[in-house]
Design a protein around this motif. Structure first.
Motif, PDB file in Angstrom:
ATOM      1  N   THR A   1      70.186  44.563  99.978  1.00  0.00           N
ATOM      2  CA  THR A   1      71.586  44.284 100.284  1.00  0.00           C
ATOM      3  C   THR A   1      72.452  45.482  99.915  1.00  0.00           C
ATOM      4  OG1 THR A   1      71.935  43.292  98.104  1.00  0.00           O
ATOM      5  CG2 THR A   1      71.258  41.817  99.899  1.00  0.00           C
ATOM      6  N   HIS A   2      73.593  45.581 100.588  1.00  0.00           N
ATOM      7  CA  HIS A   2      74.497  46.712 100.375  1.00  0.00           C
ATOM      8  C   HIS A   2      75.936  46.216 100.358  1.00  0.00           C
ATOM      9  CE1 HIS A   2      71.078  49.387 100.941  1.00  0.00           C
ATOM     10  NE2 HIS A   2      70.745  48.594 101.951  1.00  0.00           N
ATOM     11  N   ASP A   3      76.702  46.721  99.399  1.00  0.00           N
ATOM     12  CA  ASP A   3      78.052  46.231  99.155  1.00  0.00           C
ATOM     13  C   ASP A   3      79.151  47.112  99.736  1.00  0.00           C
ATOM     14  OD1 ASP A   3      77.257  44.073  97.024  1.00  0.00           O
ATOM     15  OD2 ASP A   3      76.279  45.935  96.381  1.00  0.00           O
ATOM     16  N   VAL A   4      78.897  48.419  99.839  1.00  0.00           N
ATOM     17  CA  VAL A   4      79.931  49.377 100.226  1.00  0.00           C
ATOM     18  C   VAL A   4      79.351  50.381 101.208  1.00  0.00           C
ATOM     19  CG1 VAL A   4      81.482  51.202  99.401  1.00  0.00           C
ATOM     20  CG2 VAL A   4      81.081  49.174  97.972  1.00  0.00           C
ATOM     21  N   VAL A   5      80.123  50.739 102.229  1.00  0.00           N
ATOM     22  CA  VAL A   5      79.779  51.847 103.118  1.00  0.00           C
ATOM     23  C   VAL A   5      80.954  52.813 103.148  1.00  0.00           C
ATOM     24  CG1 VAL A   5      79.099  52.587 105.418  1.00  0.00           C
ATOM     25  CG2 VAL A   5      78.314  50.373 104.559  1.00  0.00           C
ATOM     26  N   LEU A   6      80.691  54.062 102.795  1.00  0.00           N
ATOM     27  CA  LEU A   6      81.685  55.130 102.863  1.00  0.00           C
ATOM     28  C   LEU A   6      81.308  56.064 104.003  1.00  0.00           C
ATOM     29  CD1 LEU A   6      81.956  56.062  99.068  1.00  0.00           C
ATOM     30  CD2 LEU A   6      83.334  54.397 100.333  1.00  0.00           C
ATOM     31  N   PHE A   7      82.210  56.250 104.939  1.00  0.00           N
ATOM     32  CA  PHE A   7      81.934  57.117 106.082  1.00  0.00           C
ATOM     33  C   PHE A   7      82.586  58.477 105.857  1.00  0.00           C
ATOM     34  CE2 PHE A   7      81.250  52.987 108.108  1.00  0.00           C
ATOM     35  CZ  PHE A   7      80.111  53.229 108.862  1.00  0.00           C
ATOM     36  N   LEU A   8      81.769  59.472 105.531  1.00  0.00           N
ATOM     37  CA  LEU A   8      82.256  60.847 105.460  1.00  0.00           C
ATOM     38  C   LEU A   8      82.196  61.523 106.827  1.00  0.00           C
ATOM     39  CD1 LEU A   8      80.738  62.023 102.063  1.00  0.00           C
ATOM     40  CD2 LEU A   8      83.087  61.371 102.568  1.00  0.00           C
ATOM     41  N   SER A   9      81.668  60.822 107.791  1.00  0.00           N
ATOM     42  CA  SER A   9      81.657  61.247 109.186  1.00  0.00           C
ATOM     43  C   SER A   9      81.578  59.999 110.038  1.00  0.00           C
ATOM     44  CB  SER A   9      80.476  62.172 109.488  1.00  0.00           C
ATOM     45  OG  SER A   9      80.429  62.462 110.880  1.00  0.00           O
TER      46      SER A   9
ATOM     47  N   GLY B   1      77.041  44.639 111.163  1.00  0.00           N
ATOM     48  CA  GLY B   1      76.668  43.239 111.022  1.00  0.00           C
ATOM     49  C   GLY B   1      75.419  43.019 110.193  1.00  0.00           C
ATOM     50  N   CYS B   2      74.540  44.020 110.160  1.00  0.00           N
ATOM     51  CA  CYS B   2      73.295  43.882 109.404  1.00  0.00           C
ATOM     52  C   CYS B   2      73.541  43.829 107.901  1.00  0.00           C
ATOM     53  CB  CYS B   2      72.337  45.024 109.745  1.00  0.00           C
ATOM     54  SG  CYS B   2      73.007  46.677 109.427  1.00  0.00           S
ATOM     55  N   PHE B   3      74.726  44.282 107.446  1.00  0.00           N
ATOM     56  CA  PHE B   3      75.027  44.273 106.010  1.00  0.00           C
ATOM     57  C   PHE B   3      75.762  43.006 105.557  1.00  0.00           C
ATOM     58  CE2 PHE B   3      75.236  49.092 106.669  1.00  0.00           C
ATOM     59  CZ  PHE B   3      73.901  49.257 106.328  1.00  0.00           C
ATOM     60  N   ILE B   4      76.125  42.153 106.510  1.00  0.00           N
ATOM     61  CA  ILE B   4      76.772  40.893 106.169  1.00  0.00           C
ATOM     62  C   ILE B   4      75.691  39.922 105.675  1.00  0.00           C
ATOM     63  CG2 ILE B   4      78.134  38.964 107.106  1.00  0.00           C
ATOM     64  CD1 ILE B   4      79.648  41.655 107.006  1.00  0.00           C
ATOM     65  N   PRO B   5      75.911  39.112 104.615  1.00  0.00           N
ATOM     66  CA  PRO B   5      77.197  38.852 103.974  1.00  0.00           C
ATOM     67  C   PRO B   5      77.457  39.643 102.694  1.00  0.00           C
ATOM     68  CG  PRO B   5      75.640  37.199 103.285  1.00  0.00           C
ATOM     69  CD  PRO B   5      74.886  38.132 104.213  1.00  0.00           C
ATOM     70  N   SER B   6      76.588  40.576 102.322  1.00  0.00           N
ATOM     71  CA  SER B   6      76.790  41.264 101.045  1.00  0.00           C
ATOM     72  C   SER B   6      77.895  42.313 101.109  1.00  0.00           C
ATOM     73  CB  SER B   6      75.486  41.925 100.582  1.00  0.00           C
ATOM     74  OG  SER B   6      75.080  42.922 101.517  1.00  0.00           O
ATOM     75  N   LEU B   7      78.170  42.848 102.297  1.00  0.00           N
ATOM     76  CA  LEU B   7      79.146  43.928 102.443  1.00  0.00           C
ATOM     77  C   LEU B   7      80.531  43.464 101.992  1.00  0.00           C
ATOM     78  CD1 LEU B   7      79.512  46.858 103.499  1.00  0.00           C
ATOM     79  CD2 LEU B   7      80.127  45.857 105.721  1.00  0.00           C
ATOM     80  N   GLN B   8      81.186  44.289 101.157  1.00  0.00           N
ATOM     81  CA  GLN B   8      82.508  43.941 100.638  1.00  0.00           C
ATOM     82  C   GLN B   8      83.585  44.956 100.993  1.00  0.00           C
ATOM     83  OE1 GLN B   8      82.570  42.529  96.451  1.00  0.00           O
ATOM     84  NE2 GLN B   8      80.401  43.057  96.449  1.00  0.00           N
ATOM     85  N   PHE B   9      83.202  46.237 101.102  1.00  0.00           N
ATOM     86  CA  PHE B   9      84.208  47.281 101.241  1.00  0.00           C
ATOM     87  C   PHE B   9      83.691  48.401 102.124  1.00  0.00           C
ATOM     88  CE2 PHE B   9      86.116  51.239  99.197  1.00  0.00           C
ATOM     89  CZ  PHE B   9      87.318  51.139  99.877  1.00  0.00           C
ATOM     90  N   VAL B  10      84.537  48.839 103.077  1.00  0.00           N
ATOM     91  CA  VAL B  10      84.227  49.961 103.967  1.00  0.00           C
ATOM     92  C   VAL B  10      85.419  50.899 103.939  1.00  0.00           C
ATOM     93  CG1 VAL B  10      83.695  50.695 106.316  1.00  0.00           C
ATOM     94  CG2 VAL B  10      82.796  48.518 105.462  1.00  0.00           C
ATOM     95  N   CYS B  11      85.151  52.194 103.849  1.00  0.00           N
ATOM     96  CA  CYS B  11      86.230  53.184 103.879  1.00  0.00           C
ATOM     97  C   CYS B  11      85.844  54.325 104.805  1.00  0.00           C
ATOM     98  CB  CYS B  11      86.524  53.724 102.480  1.00  0.00           C
ATOM     99  SG  CYS B  11      88.010  54.782 102.397  1.00  0.00           S
ATOM    100  N   GLY B  12      86.779  54.750 105.636  1.00  0.00           N
ATOM    101  CA  GLY B  12      86.534  55.848 106.557  1.00  0.00           C
ATOM    102  C   GLY B  12      87.600  56.909 106.443  1.00  0.00           C
TER     103      GLY B  12
END
Length: 341
Positions: free
Chosen positions: A57-65, A78-89
């Motif tokens: 499971t993964h909680d955060v995705v940071l997009f540096l690109s 969608g593959c990271f749901i439901p654990s995903l909590q925060f995304v920043c781009g």
């Protein structure tokens, strides 16, 4: 409300940055940070993310690109749901983000608008001056060896009113820079600003702005409401010989309608940093000396890259400490609080 221990948190960093590697590696000592190289295609990115999801499971995705990842939608994330909590781009725009999908799954999305505000405002002023003074025409005449042949005197900026559509951070900075050059400014925004934020600008309705401004500068995000905000009907109501500047998003303007307005003489000159179907540009615009064009280049300064990565990391730190990033685009209810920071 549930608690998440920092040492159990899983953060995916997509793409390689140049300025926050030390901070991310320090964070790696306290939680699970996985560095994912930028993939060659969106399909490769989707496959990569699905493989990561299959192994934990993964909680955060940071997009540096985001070049080969967008759009940020259910297919990608969608593959990271439901654990995903925060995304920043990176960047101020979020038209490439399915905010409704993220909100529905209680995922916070944060952008990085502050780092790009000043260079975009400066580029706006550059495009305004190029359009008003006919810089592209003057340069073309000189390059052809014709000196001033066919050039007419341009308006004086002290006699012109700039209408700013959208007075967020970029619009406000652009207004102050234009004010210093002697322009008068009016603005339209979803809400009127406080007197201290307005400065010398005067608040008007959208209708009054497009009917009275000599120069119209766009600073709105691209949404369903702002798509083709300027089209044939709006151009018809503008002053003859109006100048149009766009450093926001290309599709805020109906580009074919803009061409028609230029061909009729309703629009005198334009300064465009963005286009409706990038990297495609209408052939008339490419050929016209009355158009000053740049390839979505407003934010491309050396300082911007540093500042934007630092803003992204600051968003992450704020989320870790408080459950909220500094510049959240949406506002779902927080599901968990990270402890141990």
């Amino acid at each position: 409300m549930q608690l998440t221990q920092l040492n159990k948190l899983s953060i995916i960093v997509y793409g390689r940055g140049a300025y926050i590697q030390d901070e991310l590696h320090q964070l790696q000592k306290r939680c699970n940070v996985q560095f994912v190289p930028e993939q060659a295609t969106r399909e490769d990115t989707i496959d990569c993310f699905r493989d990561l999801a299959a192994h934990g499971t993964h909680d955060v995705v940071l997009f540096l690109s985001a070049v080969n990842a967008a759009p940020f939608d259910v297919t990608l994330l969608g593959c990271f749901i439901p654990s995903l909590q925060f995304v920043c781009g990176l960047g101020a725009g979020f038209d490439h983000v399915d905010v409704k999908f993220l909100t529905a799954n209680q995922v916070i999305y944060a952008n990085c608008p502050n780092a790009v505000a000043d260079p975009t405002a400066t580029a706006t002023v550059m495009h305004v001056l190029q359009a008003v003074r006919g810089a592209s025409q003057a340069e073309a005449v000189v390059r052809r060896g014709e000196w001033r042949l066919g050039l007419e005197a341009s308006p004086d900026v002290r006699d012109l009113t700039v209408g700013i559509v959208g007075m967020g951070s970029i619009g406000k900075l652009a207004q102050r820079k234009l004010d210093a050059l002697g322009f008068q400014t009016i603005y339209y925004n979803r809400r009127r600003l406080s007197p201290s934020e307005e400065g010398t600008a005067r608040y008007v309705s959208f209708d009054e702005l497009i009917e009275t401004a000599d120069v119209i500068s766009l600073h709105t995000p691209l949404t369903s409401e702002t798509h083709h905000l300027l089209s044939d009907a709006e151009f018809a109501r503008m002053k003859d010989g109006v100048f149009i500047v766009n450093t926001a998003r290309g599709a805020v303007i109906n580009e074919k309608a803009l061409v028609r307005a230029m061909q009729s003489g309703k629009v005198s000159r334009v300064g465009l940093d963005v286009f409706e179907r990038e990297p495609y540009v209408e052939p008339y615009l490419r050929a016209s000396e009355r158009a000053s064009l740049a390839p979505h280049w407003a934010t491309h300064t050396t300082r911007t890259y540093r500042d934007i990565e630092r803003e992204l990391f600051a968003n992450l730190v704020s989320w870790l400490k408080t459950g909220r990033p500094n510049t959240s685009v949406n506002d779902p209810l927080p599901r968990e609080v990270v402890v141990g920071w």
